[in-house]
Write a protein that holds these residues in place. Sequence first.
Motif, PDB file in Angstrom:
ATOM      1  N   GLU A  53     115.408 -28.681  -2.368  1.00  0.00           N
ATOM      2  CA  GLU A  53     115.377 -29.920  -1.600  1.00  0.00           C
ATOM      3  C   GLU A  53     116.367 -30.909  -2.200  1.00  0.00           C
ATOM      4  OE1 GLU A  53     111.425 -31.472  -1.702  1.00  0.00           O
ATOM      5  OE2 GLU A  53     111.318 -31.370  -3.865  1.00  0.00           O
ATOM      6  N   ASN A  54     116.930 -31.710  -1.352  1.00  0.00           N
ATOM      7  CA  ASN A  54     117.955 -32.701  -1.663  1.00  0.00           C
ATOM      8  C   ASN A  54     119.305 -32.058  -2.001  1.00  0.00           C
ATOM      9  OD1 ASN A  54     118.373 -35.479  -1.489  1.00  0.00           O
ATOM     10  ND2 ASN A  54     118.518 -35.655  -3.702  1.00  0.00           N
ATOM     11  N   GLU A  55     119.478 -30.785  -1.661  1.00  0.00           N
ATOM     12  CA  GLU A  55     120.760 -30.112  -1.803  1.00  0.00           C
ATOM     13  C   GLU A  55     121.315 -29.801  -0.414  1.00  0.00           C
ATOM     14  OE1 GLU A  55     120.317 -26.661  -4.260  1.00  0.00           O
ATOM     15  OE2 GLU A  55     120.157 -27.842  -6.094  1.00  0.00           O
ATOM     16  N   SER A  56     122.552 -29.385  -0.392  1.00  0.00           N
ATOM     17  CA  SER A  56     123.230 -29.119   0.877  1.00  0.00           C
ATOM     18  C   SER A  56     123.419 -27.628   1.109  1.00  0.00           C
ATOM     19  CB  SER A  56     124.603 -29.790   0.905  1.00  0.00           C
ATOM     20  OG  SER A  56     124.465 -31.182   0.920  1.00  0.00           O
ATOM     21  N   SER A  83     115.776 -35.704   8.401  1.00  0.00           N
ATOM     22  CA  SER A  83     117.190 -36.063   8.463  1.00  0.00           C
ATOM     23  C   SER A  83     117.528 -36.833   9.736  1.00  0.00           C
ATOM     24  CB  SER A  83     118.049 -34.803   8.410  1.00  0.00           C
ATOM     25  OG  SER A  83     119.403 -35.144   8.537  1.00  0.00           O
ATOM     26  N   ARG A 118     122.621 -31.770   4.285  1.00  0.00           N
ATOM     27  CA  ARG A 118     121.739 -32.005   3.143  1.00  0.00           C
ATOM     28  C   ARG A 118     120.293 -32.052   3.629  1.00  0.00           C
ATOM     29  NH1 ARG A 118     122.299 -33.521  -1.908  1.00  0.00           N
ATOM     30  NH2 ARG A 118     124.485 -34.076  -1.608  1.00  0.00           N
ATOM     31  N   LEU A 120     116.916 -33.370   2.802  1.00  0.00           N
ATOM     32  CA  LEU A 120     116.432 -34.463   1.962  1.00  0.00           C
ATOM     33  C   LEU A 120     115.136 -34.115   1.241  1.00  0.00           C
ATOM     34  CD1 LEU A 120     117.123 -37.409   4.413  1.00  0.00           C
ATOM     35  CD2 LEU A 120     118.558 -36.610   2.525  1.00  0.00           C
ATOM     36  N   ASP A 121     114.945 -34.771   0.102  1.00  0.00           N
ATOM     37  CA  ASP A 121     113.704 -34.678  -0.659  1.00  0.00           C
ATOM     38  C   ASP A 121     112.659 -35.508   0.068  1.00  0.00           C
ATOM     39  OD1 ASP A 121     111.611 -34.955  -2.489  1.00  0.00           O
ATOM     40  OD2 ASP A 121     112.978 -35.031  -4.200  1.00  0.00           O
ATOM     41  N   GLN A 124     111.672 -39.255  -1.058  1.00  0.00           N
ATOM     42  CA  GLN A 124     112.638 -40.368  -1.150  1.00  0.00           C
ATOM     43  C   GLN A 124     112.282 -41.476  -0.200  1.00  0.00           C
ATOM     44  OE1 GLN A 124     116.602 -38.931  -0.658  1.00  0.00           O
ATOM     45  NE2 GLN A 124     116.620 -37.970  -2.647  1.00  0.00           N
TER      46      GLN A 124
END
Length: 124
Positions: A53-56, A83, A118, A120-121, A124
């Motif tokens: 998570e939070n990576e692309s 997103s 991406r 997302l976490d 956040q």
Amino acid sequence: YADNGTYQVSVSVRDEDMLAIDPDWWVESFFDVLVENVAPELDDISATSPINENESTTLSGQVVDPGTLDTFTLDITWGDPLSPDNTQSFALGTTVLTKPADGIDWDPATRQFSVDHRYLDDRQ
């Protein structure tokens, strides 16, 4: 044929003795050819996976279509409810597109594309 439509084809034949244009010395025939558009296909579709998570991830592939003058719209739904760009649409034409300015890499000569997303976490 570059465009859809009906085209008339003519065929004529004459023998080696034809010295002047005389309708009795040659035969001509006509017929129609119907040219229809072919739906584009996607080929070599891949995405980097797994990711945290939070990576692309990078989605890449190629549009396959015999039409040399066709342009395309690529619609991507990422399945990511967190997103704001969960669904993206890209107009793919005859101009090279590059990330990050256009959001996608597109090569109209090879019809290959690449786009990042991406995930997302959720904290956040």
